[in-house]
Structures are given as structure tokens and as C-alpha cells.
Design an enzyme around this catalytic site. Sequence first.
Site, PDB file in Angstrom:
ATOM      1  N   LEU A  61       0.835  -1.212   0.000  1.00 34.24           N
ATOM      2  CA  LEU A  61       0.000   0.000   0.000  1.00 34.24           C
ATOM      3  C   LEU A  61       0.866   1.256   0.000  1.00 34.24           C
ATOM      4  CD1 LEU A  61      -2.966  -1.038   2.349  1.00 34.24           C
ATOM      5  CD2 LEU A  61      -2.805  -1.210  -0.142  1.00 34.24           C
ATOM      6  N   THR A 108       6.882  -5.069 -18.506  1.00 34.86           N
ATOM      7  CA  THR A 108       6.465  -4.016 -19.431  1.00 34.86           C
ATOM      8  C   THR A 108       7.214  -4.105 -20.758  1.00 34.86           C
ATOM      9  OG1 THR A 108       6.668  -1.621 -19.760  1.00 34.86           O
ATOM     10  CG2 THR A 108       8.165  -2.572 -18.198  1.00 34.86           C
ATOM     11  N   ASP A 109       6.629  -3.542 -21.815  1.00 34.06           N
ATOM     12  CA  ASP A 109       7.343  -3.473 -23.105  1.00 34.06           C
ATOM     13  C   ASP A 109       8.444  -2.410 -23.072  1.00 34.06           C
ATOM     14  OD1 ASP A 109       5.756  -1.189 -23.137  1.00 34.06           O
ATOM     15  OD2 ASP A 109       4.928  -1.515 -25.141  1.00 34.06           O
ATOM     16  N   GLU A 110       8.462  -1.584 -22.004  1.00 38.09           N
ATOM     17  CA  GLU A 110       9.483  -0.528 -21.939  1.00 38.09           C
ATOM     18  C   GLU A 110      10.885  -1.104 -21.781  1.00 38.09           C
ATOM     19  OE1 GLU A 110       8.501   2.989 -19.714  1.00 38.09           O
ATOM     20  OE2 GLU A 110       6.369   2.578 -19.856  1.00 38.09           O
ATOM     21  N   VAL A 153       1.036  18.160 -22.484  1.00 40.40           N
ATOM     22  CA  VAL A 153       1.488  17.155 -23.458  1.00 40.40           C
ATOM     23  C   VAL A 153       2.997  17.317 -23.609  1.00 40.40           C
ATOM     24  CG1 VAL A 153       1.363  16.428 -25.877  1.00 40.40           C
ATOM     25  CG2 VAL A 153      -0.718  17.137 -24.681  1.00 40.40           C
ATOM     26  N   TYR A 154       3.742  16.228 -23.374  1.00 42.99           N
ATOM     27  CA  TYR A 154       5.207  16.303 -23.470  1.00 42.99           C
ATOM     28  C   TYR A 154       5.667  16.547 -24.903  1.00 42.99           C
ATOM     29  CZ  TYR A 154       6.318  14.469 -18.771  1.00 42.99           C
ATOM     30  OH  TYR A 154       6.494  14.306 -17.435  1.00 42.99           O
ATOM     31  N   TYR A 214      13.016   3.377 -14.364  1.00 45.23           N
ATOM     32  CA  TYR A 214      11.897   2.420 -14.238  1.00 45.23           C
ATOM     33  C   TYR A 214      12.112   1.201 -15.127  1.00 45.23           C
ATOM     34  CZ  TYR A 214       7.398   0.278 -15.421  1.00 45.23           C
ATOM     35  OH  TYR A 214       6.411  -0.637 -15.679  1.00 45.23           O
ATOM     36  N   PRO A 255      13.083  13.810 -20.041  1.00 48.09           N
ATOM     37  CA  PRO A 255      14.430  13.390 -20.443  1.00 48.09           C
ATOM     38  C   PRO A 255      14.432  11.921 -20.869  1.00 48.09           C
ATOM     39  CG  PRO A 255      14.410  14.253 -18.173  1.00 48.09           C
ATOM     40  CD  PRO A 255      12.994  14.221 -18.636  1.00 48.09           C
ATOM     41  N   LYS A 301      12.836  -2.771 -14.202  1.00 47.95           N
ATOM     42  CA  LYS A 301      11.955  -3.869 -14.633  1.00 47.95           C
ATOM     43  C   LYS A 301      12.756  -4.882 -15.460  1.00 47.95           C
ATOM     44  CE  LYS A 301       8.126  -4.478 -14.139  1.00 47.95           C
ATOM     45  NZ  LYS A 301       7.335  -5.147 -13.073  1.00 47.95           N
ATOM     46  N   LYS A 355      -1.140   9.383 -14.260  1.00 43.17           N
ATOM     47  CA  LYS A 355      -0.857   8.841 -15.593  1.00 43.17           C
ATOM     48  C   LYS A 355      -1.675   9.599 -16.657  1.00 43.17           C
ATOM     49  CE  LYS A 355       1.803   5.490 -13.896  1.00 43.17           C
ATOM     50  NZ  LYS A 355       1.829   4.066 -13.905  1.00 43.17           N
ATOM     51  N   GLU A 382       7.212  -0.316  -8.311  1.00 42.84           N
ATOM     52  CA  GLU A 382       7.122   1.119  -8.542  1.00 42.84           C
ATOM     53  C   GLU A 382       6.984   1.253 -10.051  1.00 42.84           C
ATOM     54  OE1 GLU A 382       6.945   3.703  -6.570  1.00 42.84           O
ATOM     55  OE2 GLU A 382       7.166   2.614  -4.692  1.00 42.84           O
ATOM     56  N   SER A 383       6.001   2.041 -10.526  1.00 41.32           N
ATOM     57  CA  SER A 383       5.635   1.915 -11.941  1.00 41.32           C
ATOM     58  C   SER A 383       5.627   3.224 -12.735  1.00 41.32           C
ATOM     59  CB  SER A 383       4.244   1.273 -12.035  1.00 41.32           C
ATOM     60  OG  SER A 383       3.267   2.196 -11.608  1.00 41.32           O
ATOM     61  N   ARG A 411       2.375   5.153 -28.395  1.00 41.34           N
ATOM     62  CA  ARG A 411       2.218   4.058 -27.435  1.00 41.34           C
ATOM     63  C   ARG A 411       1.151   3.124 -27.973  1.00 41.34           C
ATOM     64  NH1 ARG A 411       6.169   6.187 -26.413  1.00 41.34           N
ATOM     65  NH2 ARG A 411       6.899   7.188 -24.517  1.00 41.34           N
TER      66      ARG A 411
HETATM   67  P1  NAD Z   1       0.664   0.564  -9.829  1.00 46.04           P
HETATM   68  O1  NAD Z   1       1.764   1.535  -9.514  1.00 46.04           O
HETATM   69  O2  NAD Z   1      -0.700   1.067 -10.076  1.00 46.04           O
HETATM   70  O3  NAD Z   1       0.543  -0.511  -8.641  1.00 46.04           O
HETATM   71  C1  NAD Z   1       1.644  -1.100  -8.023  1.00 46.04           C
HETATM   72  C2  NAD Z   1       1.173  -1.761  -6.739  1.00 46.04           C
HETATM   73  O4  NAD Z   1       2.320  -2.353  -6.113  1.00 46.04           O
HETATM   74  C3  NAD Z   1       0.578  -0.785  -5.725  1.00 46.04           C
HETATM   75  O5  NAD Z   1      -0.619  -1.336  -5.192  1.00 46.04           O
HETATM   76  C4  NAD Z   1       1.653  -0.666  -4.670  1.00 46.04           C
HETATM   77  O6  NAD Z   1       1.131  -0.396  -3.372  1.00 46.04           O
HETATM   78  C5  NAD Z   1       2.314  -2.030  -4.729  1.00 46.04           C
HETATM   79  N1  NAD Z   1       3.697  -2.006  -4.256  1.00 46.04           N
HETATM   80  C6  NAD Z   1       4.675  -1.117  -4.597  1.00 46.04           C
HETATM   81  N2  NAD Z   1       5.808  -1.401  -3.912  1.00 46.04           N
HETATM   82  C7  NAD Z   1       5.552  -2.516  -3.176  1.00 46.04           C
HETATM   83  C8  NAD Z   1       6.331  -3.306  -2.275  1.00 46.04           C
HETATM   84  N3  NAD Z   1       7.613  -3.000  -1.994  1.00 46.04           N
HETATM   85  N4  NAD Z   1       5.755  -4.383  -1.701  1.00 46.04           N
HETATM   86  C9  NAD Z   1       4.462  -4.704  -1.962  1.00 46.04           C
HETATM   87  N5  NAD Z   1       3.672  -3.978  -2.772  1.00 46.04           N
HETATM   88  C10 NAD Z   1       4.221  -2.892  -3.381  1.00 46.04           C
HETATM   89  O7  NAD Z   1       1.210  -0.287 -11.058  1.00 46.04           O
HETATM   90  P2  NAD Z   1       0.384  -0.931 -12.267  1.00 46.04           P
HETATM   91  O8  NAD Z   1       0.227   0.070 -13.333  1.00 46.04           O
HETATM   92  O9  NAD Z   1      -0.808  -1.626 -11.725  1.00 46.04           O
HETATM   93  O10 NAD Z   1       1.450  -2.003 -12.779  1.00 46.04           O
HETATM   94  C11 NAD Z   1       1.490  -3.320 -12.224  1.00 46.04           C
HETATM   95  C12 NAD Z   1       2.619  -4.090 -12.867  1.00 46.04           C
HETATM   96  O11 NAD Z   1       2.435  -4.134 -14.279  1.00 46.04           O
HETATM   97  C13 NAD Z   1       3.994  -3.438 -12.640  1.00 46.04           C
HETATM   98  O12 NAD Z   1       4.914  -4.453 -12.399  1.00 46.04           O
HETATM   99  C14 NAD Z   1       4.281  -2.728 -13.940  1.00 46.04           C
HETATM  100  O13 NAD Z   1       5.667  -2.673 -14.195  1.00 46.04           O
HETATM  101  C15 NAD Z   1       3.571  -3.627 -14.941  1.00 46.04           C
HETATM  102  N6  NAD Z   1       3.087  -2.957 -16.171  1.00 46.04           N
HETATM  103  C16 NAD Z   1       2.346  -1.816 -16.114  1.00 46.04           C
HETATM  104  C17 NAD Z   1       1.852  -1.237 -17.290  1.00 46.04           C
HETATM  105  C18 NAD Z   1       0.975  -0.009 -17.259  1.00 46.04           C
HETATM  106  O14 NAD Z   1       0.626   0.513 -18.330  1.00 46.04           O
HETATM  107  N7  NAD Z   1       0.547   0.474 -16.113  1.00 46.04           N
HETATM  108  C19 NAD Z   1       2.144  -1.814 -18.513  1.00 46.04           C
HETATM  109  C20 NAD Z   1       2.904  -2.985 -18.539  1.00 46.04           C
HETATM  110  C21 NAD Z   1       3.358  -3.551 -17.360  1.00 46.04           C
END
Ligand code: NAD
Length: 352
Positions: free
Chosen positions: A34, A133-135, A215-216, A159, A292, A163, A198, A83-84, A223
Site C-alpha cells: 500500500l 512491461t514493453d518498456e 502534453v510532453y 523504471y 528526459p 523492470k 498517468k 514502482e511503476s 504508445r
Molecule cells: P501501480 O503503480 O498502479 O501498482 C503497483 C502496486 O504495487 C501498488 O498497489 C503498490 O502499493 C504495490 N507495491 C509497490 N511497492 C511494493 C512493495 N515494496 N511491496 C508490496 N507492494 C508494493 O502499477 P500498475 O500500473 O498496476 O502495474 C502493475 C505491474 O504491471 C507493474 O509491475 C508494472 O511494471 C507492470 N506494467 C504496467 C503497465 C501499465 O501501463 N501500467 C504496462 C505494462 C506492465
Amino acid sequence: MKYLITGGAGFIGSAVVRYIINHTQDDVLNIDKLTYAGNLESLAEIENNPRYAFKQIDICDAAALQQAVDLFQPDIVMHLAAESHVDRSIDGPAAFIQTNIVGTYTLLEAVRKYWLTLDGAKKLDFRFHHISTDEVYGDLDGTEALFTETTPYAPSSPYSASKASSDHLVRAWNRTYGLPAIVTNCSNNYGPCHFPEKLIPLVILNALEGKALPVYGNGQQIRDWLYVEDHARALYRVASQGKIGETYNIGGHNEKQNIEVVKAICALLDEFRPREDRQPYASLITYVADRPGHDLRYAIDASKIANELNWMPEETFETGLRKTVVWYLNNLQWCRRVQDGSYQRERLGVQL
Ligand code: NAD
């Protein structure tokens, strides 16, 4: 089946938890620290279901994690905690290194120790599914090339580098220790319960408040957008039917320039909630200095998951964006509680 899901209070994790509870008979244990991005209010519709449980645990806390894994005895672990947000990773990379790399390592070790205690069918059928992620692939030149599962890694931001590291760790644990693991790499998601930092929710909420729509750069970054509920279905399909040791790219077949996305949101808001002064929302668009290292284009070749696991997105960008804008208009209370911090304050109050 028993699913242990990390990061289940986040944007995509909460969609996965809702999908499993609403569409299957499986049990879910949601493990989430959380952070600011975790919001249990995204799980309100299923929180009282007897097949759902939640534990507030940091995935870097080895002892707490081991205890939770051993007690729950999962059949499948889906790892989404991370962390996302790219901009946050540029301002403060430390948390990304800690959670995305050290946290994934800590989870892999806890799960490996548990997996070694299993035998019979439970051991054979066990899977660790890492969501990425595709990043990690960096960006693409021109308009033709697509990321495939064999595209070399070339991450650009703290980030995506963190990943990429976590993906390598998962594959190494599969190869070295035999841990049955699968990796998925997905394009940009959008949809309900997306944190308002986002692009898509930020634009919707700023527009409704009459604020500038940032807008950057020139807005021409491309995307590939996937509706989050399509991603949740894909993840469940991979976790339950994917082949161990494999990687699957997941994409929406929806390449859009950022500026096109912003204009499409403005057009939907003009339709659903016209401004009092009758000016189009697009008049609020403001170009700001580019991020950047900003990647120009991401685009996924999702043919492997289509051919091998028969998964295709159900939403086009037009239908998914329409649903998303309607969701935000109907859930402004959820947004306000995120924006004013009350979703976190009340939680802390309860714990004290
Ligand atoms: P988000 O940031 O919305 O959610 C991340 C969740 O992880 C949160 O609930 C946070 O509390 C929890 N968290 C963070 N650090 C933690 C820790 N140390 N221990 C336990 N919980 C922790 O992210 P999201 O957008 O839901 O992405 C979820 C996953 O999908 C990520 O791994 C991200 O890299 C991947 N992803 C995201 C996208 C996108 O467009 N959002 C696309 C591709 C992949």
C-alpha cells in the site's frame, strides 16, 4: 486454485483480482505494501468475498513474505508489485531499485523455498508469473518494427531498467533453479482505477477542472494502448495455461500518438460533459518540455499469445476509451479521494 497476487491494490493488480474473483472459482491472497499507488477502494466490489484475502506486506520483507507464502500455499504466484511511474523513477530511482529489483529477488527466494517443499501434482503444476512491461525493449525507430519476445533489451529510464533487471532475475531463477516461471511484457494500459498521475486519467480530470492538459514535447510519441480488463484476462490466461519458461508479449494493436489520445479524450468529454462556455476541451492542450530520455515509439507484436493461447483484446481503443471516460465521470468520488489523499489517510487512521 490458489492465486497469490503481489501489487493487487494497484491499477492492473486490482483488475486482475476483480477478474479472478468475479469470473472464476479461484482463491486470491493479495499482498501489497500500500504505497501511494495502492488503493484498497479499487477492490471495494469484491473485498467481502470469502475467496479474497489481503495482507499488507512489503515484498522486500523476507520474513513476512515467507510466512505469508508458506501459510497460503499458493498454486500460482502473479507478481505485479512494483514502482511503476517513469517520471517518479527519474526524480527518485532508489525506490525503483529497492522494490523492482530487491523486492523481486526477495519474492523469488521466498517462493523458491516454498516450491522446494512441494511434491506431486502441486509441485508439477506450480507457476511463478512475472508481470513486466514493453518498456524493457527501449524504443522503436520508424513506424514498421514491432517488439517481439526476442527483441534485445535496451531500457531507457530507471523504471524500465529496474523492470529489465527483474525480468532477468526471474529467467535466471527458472534456468538455474528450475523455478517454473513465465514472463509477460505488456504495452501501456488504460481503464478504470488508474492513478491520476498517468496520462489518460490526468487529462480527464484536468479537463473537467478547466486546467491545462500537459502534453510532453510535440506529443508525437507513440504508445500501444491496451484496456486494463483485456490485460487482466490475458494475464489469467498466461498464468493458468502459459508454457513454463516462455515469455509472452501482450499488446492492444492500438498504436496512437499521445496527442491523438489527448484529443480523443477531449472529444468524448465534449460529447458527455460539454463545457459551460461551449469551448472545446482541446483548447486546454498545453505543450510542455519533453521528458528526459523520452522513448519515441513502443509497439507490440502480440501474435504469440494469440496463436498459442488464443487471446485477443476485446476492446478497440475507441470502445475502451469511451468506457474509461464514462467510468471516470461516474467515479469522481474515487478520484477526489485519491487526489486529496483521503484514501490513504483513513487507512492510516484505522491502523493507528
Ligand atoms: P501501480 O503503480 O498502479 O501498482 C503497483 C502496486 O504495487 C501498488 O498497489 C503498490 O502499493 C504495490 N507495491 C509497490 N511497492 C511494493 C512493495 N515494496 N511491496 C508490496 N507492494 C508494493 O502499477 P500498475 O500500473 O498496476 O502495474 C502493475 C505491474 O504491471 C507493474 O509491475 C508494472 O511494471 C507492470 N506494467 C504496467 C503497465 C501499465 O501501463 N501500467 C504496462 C505494462 C506492465
